[in-house]
Structures are given as C-alpha cells and as structure tokens.
Design a protein around this motif. Structure first.
Motif, PDB file in Angstrom:
ATOM      1  N   ASP A 198     -21.902   9.982 -12.512  1.00 45.43           N
ATOM      2  CA  ASP A 198     -21.813  11.159 -13.367  1.00 45.43           C
ATOM      3  C   ASP A 198     -20.381  11.691 -13.471  1.00 45.43           C
ATOM      4  N   GLU A 217     -18.997   5.764 -18.200  1.00 43.48           N
ATOM      5  CA  GLU A 217     -20.465   5.681 -18.221  1.00 43.48           C
ATOM      6  C   GLU A 217     -21.014   6.361 -19.477  1.00 43.48           C
ATOM      7  N   SER A 248     -23.383   4.788 -22.414  1.00 44.85           N
ATOM      8  CA  SER A 248     -24.586   5.474 -22.878  1.00 44.85           C
ATOM      9  C   SER A 248     -24.588   5.598 -24.407  1.00 44.85           C
ATOM     10  N   CYS A 268     -17.183  12.522 -23.519  1.00 43.26           N
ATOM     11  CA  CYS A 268     -17.538  11.796 -22.292  1.00 43.26           C
ATOM     12  C   CYS A 268     -16.826  12.396 -21.086  1.00 43.26           C
ATOM     13  N   GLU A 277     -18.480  15.857 -20.322  1.00 42.30           N
ATOM     14  CA  GLU A 277     -19.779  15.679 -19.661  1.00 42.30           C
ATOM     15  C   GLU A 277     -19.637  15.505 -18.150  1.00 42.30           C
ATOM     16  N   THR A 278     -18.504  14.965 -17.700  1.00 47.22           N
ATOM     17  CA  THR A 278     -18.306  14.775 -16.256  1.00 47.22           C
ATOM     18  C   THR A 278     -17.971  16.066 -15.537  1.00 47.22           C
TER      19      THR A 278
END
Length: 176
Positions: A117, A122, A126, A165, A168-169
């Motif tokens: 995460d 990642e 996705s 992205c 989101e982390t």
C-alpha cells in the motif's frame, strides 16, 4: 494469459461470457518506475520482458535488467535518482547493491516488508488490470503484450493518474 475478471454492463438477461481456450505457461514480467519531482510532470518508465519459453532461462527480471532500467531512467530524467523500492529479493541482490554503491547519482531506500500500500507502482498495476486487461481473452502472448503496452502508454501520457497513485499511498514529495 488468464484474463482478470471485472464488472461490466450488458442487457438484462444476457450475461456476457468471455471464453478462454487454454492456459499458457509463458510469463510476461514488467518492471516500472513512477518518477516524481516537485514542479515537474510525473513520469512512468517501464520495461516489459517476455519469457522466451526456455526451461533453463530466467522467467522474470534479473538484477541486470533492473540495473539497465535504472541507467535508462537516469538518461531520461537527466539527474540524480532517489529510489524507493519494495523488498523484492532481486532488488537486494549483491550485484545491484554493488552497482548502486558505485553510483553517486543513485540513492536507494527500502519500503517496510509487506507494505504494497506504500508502493505507487502497485496503483499502476491496479489501473492496468482494472482497465486495459479486464474482460479480454488474450489469444496470443503478443496480443497480451500489445494491450499492456497500450495501457501503460495511456497512463504515461496522463500524469494525473501517476500522481493519484502517489496520493493513494499517503506519501509526499518534499523538495530538497
């Protein structure tokens, strides 16, 4: 070659079915770097690698492939690189460590173990799986490779997706 499943729309009573003929044992591996610099457009640099089918050949990336990717990234970005990597065993290979120690333009930090995460790449995978690779029955490895490249190219040209992205982390970029 086994397609990921995703939700889709269809007419009531007509469930869409994607038929898959068989499974292939061939593998396609992709290494990617999401590149962030304050005040600049975010970038995605990637390299796909197809398994050639040799039994004694390596199916995934070796440390040399990652080294070559880093050299290409340095050429494209034109400056020092601060690399934040997950704990994949190839990322910690002795050859790659020795390479990094001899390059003053490369600094490597590692994410904690089992923390996907925190890895912005990642999020790229996705996006790719949920978009360009979902609900498609790939007929050949070339067909799969073509869809992967077009999906990654689409993401490359939309820096807001790459920024998302990172967002989101929960990690941020701080200027030096």
């Amino acid at each position: 070659m086994t397609p990921p499943h995703a939700k889709t729309w269809s007419r009531r009573g007509r469930t869409p079915v994607v038929r898959v003929r068989g499974r292939s044992r061939r593998r396609i591996s992709i290494a990617a770097l999401t590149c962030y610099k304050p005040g600049h457009r975010s970038r995605l640099i990637y390299r796909p690698r197809r398994d050639d089918g040799n039994r004694d050949g390596r199916k995934s990336f070796s440390w040399r492939h990652y080294r070559d990717l880093l050299i290409a990234a340095r050429t494209q970005l034109g400056g020092p690189i601060v690399l934040v990597w997950d704990n994949l065993n190839v990322h910690k290979a002795a050859g790659l460590r020795e390479f990094a120690e001899t390059r003053d333009w490369l600094t490597i930090y590692y994410l904690p173990s089992y923390a996907p995460d925190l890895n912005p790449v990642e999020g790229i995978w996705s996006l790719l799986r949920r978009g360009w690779l979902s609900n498609v029955a790939f007929t050949t490895p070339e067909h799969l490779m073509q869809r992967i490249r077009s999906g990654l190219r689409h993401i490359q040209y939309r820096s807001h997706l790459i920024d998302g992205c990172l967002t989101e982390t929960g990690l941020t970029i701080t200027p030096r």
